[in-house]
Design an enzyme around this catalytic site. Structure first.
Site, PDB file in Angstrom:
ATOM      1  N   GLU A 198       0.831  -1.200   0.000  1.00  0.00           N
ATOM      2  CA  GLU A 198       0.000   0.000   0.000  1.00  0.00           C
ATOM      3  C   GLU A 198       0.867   1.252   0.000  1.00  0.00           C
ATOM      4  O   GLU A 198       1.743   1.408   0.839  1.00  0.00           O
ATOM      5  CB  GLU A 198      -0.922  -0.019   1.221  1.00  0.00           C
ATOM      6  CG  GLU A 198      -2.308   0.486   0.932  1.00  0.00           C
ATOM      7  CD  GLU A 198      -3.061  -0.360  -0.089  1.00  0.00           C
ATOM      8  OE1 GLU A 198      -3.054   0.023  -1.283  1.00  0.00           O
ATOM      9  OE2 GLU A 198      -3.636  -1.379   0.296  1.00  0.00           O
ATOM     10  N   THR A 240       3.198   1.955  -1.819  1.00  0.00           N
ATOM     11  CA  THR A 240       4.568   1.754  -2.317  1.00  0.00           C
ATOM     12  C   THR A 240       4.722   2.253  -3.748  1.00  0.00           C
ATOM     13  O   THR A 240       5.834   2.518  -4.192  1.00  0.00           O
ATOM     14  CB  THR A 240       4.935   0.257  -2.251  1.00  0.00           C
ATOM     15  OG1 THR A 240       3.796  -0.483  -2.677  1.00  0.00           O
ATOM     16  CG2 THR A 240       5.317  -0.182  -0.858  1.00  0.00           C
ATOM     17  N   GLY A 262     -12.545   2.869  -2.094  1.00  0.00           N
ATOM     18  CA  GLY A 262     -11.174   2.371  -2.161  1.00  0.00           C
ATOM     19  C   GLY A 262     -11.026   1.178  -3.089  1.00  0.00           C
ATOM     20  O   GLY A 262     -10.055   0.438  -3.016  1.00  0.00           O
ATOM     21  N   SER A 279     -12.871   3.067  -8.208  1.00  0.00           N
ATOM     22  CA  SER A 279     -13.917   3.407  -9.170  1.00  0.00           C
ATOM     23  C   SER A 279     -13.393   4.432 -10.181  1.00  0.00           C
ATOM     24  O   SER A 279     -13.809   4.419 -11.344  1.00  0.00           O
ATOM     25  CB  SER A 279     -15.162   3.928  -8.457  1.00  0.00           C
ATOM     26  OG  SER A 279     -14.817   4.904  -7.509  1.00  0.00           O
ATOM     27  N   ASP A 337      -3.509   1.343  -9.556  1.00  0.00           N
ATOM     28  CA  ASP A 337      -4.931   1.095  -9.815  1.00  0.00           C
ATOM     29  C   ASP A 337      -5.211   0.920 -11.305  1.00  0.00           C
ATOM     30  O   ASP A 337      -5.890  -0.017 -11.722  1.00  0.00           O
ATOM     31  CB  ASP A 337      -5.786   2.257  -9.293  1.00  0.00           C
ATOM     32  CG  ASP A 337      -5.605   2.462  -7.805  1.00  0.00           C
ATOM     33  OD1 ASP A 337      -4.992   1.592  -7.175  1.00  0.00           O
ATOM     34  OD2 ASP A 337      -6.072   3.493  -7.292  1.00  0.00           O
ATOM     35  N   TYR A 343      -3.995  12.328   0.429  1.00  0.00           N
ATOM     36  CA  TYR A 343      -3.113  11.643  -0.519  1.00  0.00           C
ATOM     37  C   TYR A 343      -1.927  12.519  -0.924  1.00  0.00           C
ATOM     38  O   TYR A 343      -0.773  12.100  -0.846  1.00  0.00           O
ATOM     39  CB  TYR A 343      -3.906  11.219  -1.765  1.00  0.00           C
ATOM     40  CG  TYR A 343      -3.200  10.139  -2.532  1.00  0.00           C
ATOM     41  CD1 TYR A 343      -3.482   8.799  -2.300  1.00  0.00           C
ATOM     42  CD2 TYR A 343      -2.205  10.442  -3.461  1.00  0.00           C
ATOM     43  CE1 TYR A 343      -2.811   7.796  -2.982  1.00  0.00           C
ATOM     44  CE2 TYR A 343      -1.538   9.451  -4.134  1.00  0.00           C
ATOM     45  CZ  TYR A 343      -1.849   8.137  -3.898  1.00  0.00           C
ATOM     46  OH  TYR A 343      -1.162   7.150  -4.563  1.00  0.00           O
TER      47      TYR A 343
HETATM   48  C1  GLA Z   1      -4.735   4.929  -4.405  1.00  0.00           C
HETATM   49  C2  GLA Z   1      -3.814   5.290  -5.557  1.00  0.00           C
HETATM   50  C3  GLA Z   1      -2.797   4.182  -5.819  1.00  0.00           C
HETATM   51  C4  GLA Z   1      -2.090   3.756  -4.535  1.00  0.00           C
HETATM   52  C5  GLA Z   1      -3.108   3.508  -3.423  1.00  0.00           C
HETATM   53  C6  GLA Z   1      -2.451   3.235  -2.104  1.00  0.00           C
HETATM   54  O1  GLA Z   1      -5.572   3.857  -4.735  1.00  0.00           O
HETATM   55  O2  GLA Z   1      -4.545   5.541  -6.726  1.00  0.00           O
HETATM   56  O3  GLA Z   1      -1.864   4.614  -6.782  1.00  0.00           O
HETATM   57  O4  GLA Z   1      -1.130   4.704  -4.149  1.00  0.00           O
HETATM   58  O5  GLA Z   1      -3.988   4.594  -3.251  1.00  0.00           O
HETATM   59  O6  GLA Z   1      -1.728   2.058  -2.180  1.00  0.00           O
END
Ligand code: GLA
Length: 385
Positions: free
Chosen positions: A32, A34, A124, A127, A172, A222
């Protein structure tokens, strides 16, 4: 759901669509944040996601409709597609037109698009990446343009970074695009090399637990976390050479940590370096079928995200500790945190009992109920018909 999407298109636009598409959400098993520091991640695409029905137009107009949010047509023009707060979810789609054009792709005409999904928003499960990659796939396929999936993934990330304004990593969009049935993807977010690996889903069940505390990446911390990590990297690079933070071993990091003066920056970096090691350990444990070790990595990931990266919060910590209390073998938050979903692995056949116990206790502590999804892992973004 596909049929429903086609019917919705017909009702909204009073004409039949030409093609249909599907794009999945994703769940991250471990690794997570990373991807903010060139590390390893182990996500998987889900069988839930968003369906789209599409009809090319002759003019430059693009119309968007969602069966899930807003429920009104949002109209835009290919020649001028600025980010507009009022367009909400449609900005993720508009941004794809913009980045593809900037990349040099000629988009001669617009489209009528209807999107309809079964993925909870702001939970999370990506979407936003789901519909970004979906829109990119639609544009490229409908125009007959060949572009590799890797390029599409990079453009979808660029859409989110530059158009939407969230400095997310590449995980993602990658997971959504490259998903495979019953399979997780080990991605090196620095080199973009990847390997598919199966999860022991014959023995264990993977359950997604939605805390039902919503958040959006735009509202979350974030970008703050990203800045804190950058500060640690800057400090460390005055005393040690490295190309990306996650390439430091835990020992190398700890030997040089005193140069990081800001305590938060230190804790964020500690999480990333230790999490990267956990992904490696988890992957090796999976290959060697040492599942207890794998579950330990999952549990330790949550602890690190809670104490060092500080992105969990009351609801996620509550649901994860209830999961452990009632028999989950491994449990952790998944995605960006601050609400949204967690995952747990349970022994096959025990899920219903564990879910029920969590549900009752979570509701009495938090004040509202969680939602559970049995996580089925599926294929990436694709044209259906
Ligand atoms: C979001 C971001 C990803 C990643 C996660 C945490 O989903 O879009 O790039 O950094 O958070 O792992």
């Amino acid at each position: 759901m596909l049929k429903e999407t086609v019917n919705l298109f017909k009702n909204v636009y009073q004409i039949n669509p030409k093609s249909t598409y599907f794009s999945p959400g994703r769940v991250n098993i471990i690794g997570e944040y990373t991807d903010l520091a060139g590390g390893l991640v182990l996500p998987a695409a889900l069988t839930i996601g968003a369906y789209a029905a599409v009809l090319p137009r002759k003019d430059k107009i693009v119309r968007f409709y969602s069966g899930n949010v807003g429920k009104s047509i949002i109209t835009s023009n290919l020649d001028n597609m600025p980010f507009l707060e009022a367009d909400g979810w449609a900005n993720y789609l508009k941004g794809m037109f913009v980045v593809l054009k900037e990349y040099g792709i000629h988009i001669p005409h617009g489209f009528d698009i209807c999107i309809n999904g079964n993925l909870p928003n702001g939970a999370g499960l990506s979407s936003s990446a789901c519909i970004e990659v979906l829109m990119g796939k639609i544009i490229l396929t409908e125009l007959g343009i060949e572009l590799s999936n890797i390029e599409l993934v990079k453009l979808a990330q660029k859409c989110e970074n530059q158009y939407v304004g969230v400095n997310c990593g590449i995980m993602d969009q990658f997971a959504v695009c490259f998903g495979k049935e019953n399979t997780a993807i080990m991605i090196d977010t620095n080199s973009l090399e990847y390997n598919y690996t199966t999860l022991p889903l014959d023995k264990y069940e993977l359950i997604i637990m939605n805390t039902n505390k919503r958040r959006s990446l735009q509202e979350s911390k974030y970008n703050v976390r990203k800045a804190e990590v950058a500060e640690a990297v800057e400090n460390l690079s005055t005393v040690i050479n490295f190309d990306t933070l996650c390439h430091l071993t835990l020992d190398e990091f700890l030997q040089n940590k005193d140069v990081i003066k800001n305590k938060n920056a230190y804790k964020r970096a500690l999480h990333l370096v230790s999490e990267n090691k956990r992904v490696k350990d988890a992957y090796k444990a999976l290959q060697g079928e040492r599942f207890e070790e794998f579950f330990d990595c999952i549990d330790n990931s949550h602890t690190s995200l809670k104490n060092d990266f500080e992105v969990t919060g009351f609801e996620l910590d509550t649901i994860v500790s209830l999961a452990k209390k009632h028999g989950a073998l491994g449990a952790r938050m998944t995605g960006a945190g601050f609400g949204g979903c967690a995952i747990m692995f349970v022994k096959k056949g025990t899920a219903e009992d564990i879910k029920e116990k969590i549900r009752v206790e979570y509701e009495s502590i938090v004040g509202y109920a969680p939602t559970f999804y049995d996580a089925l892992l599926g294929e990436g973004t694709r044209k259906l018909s």
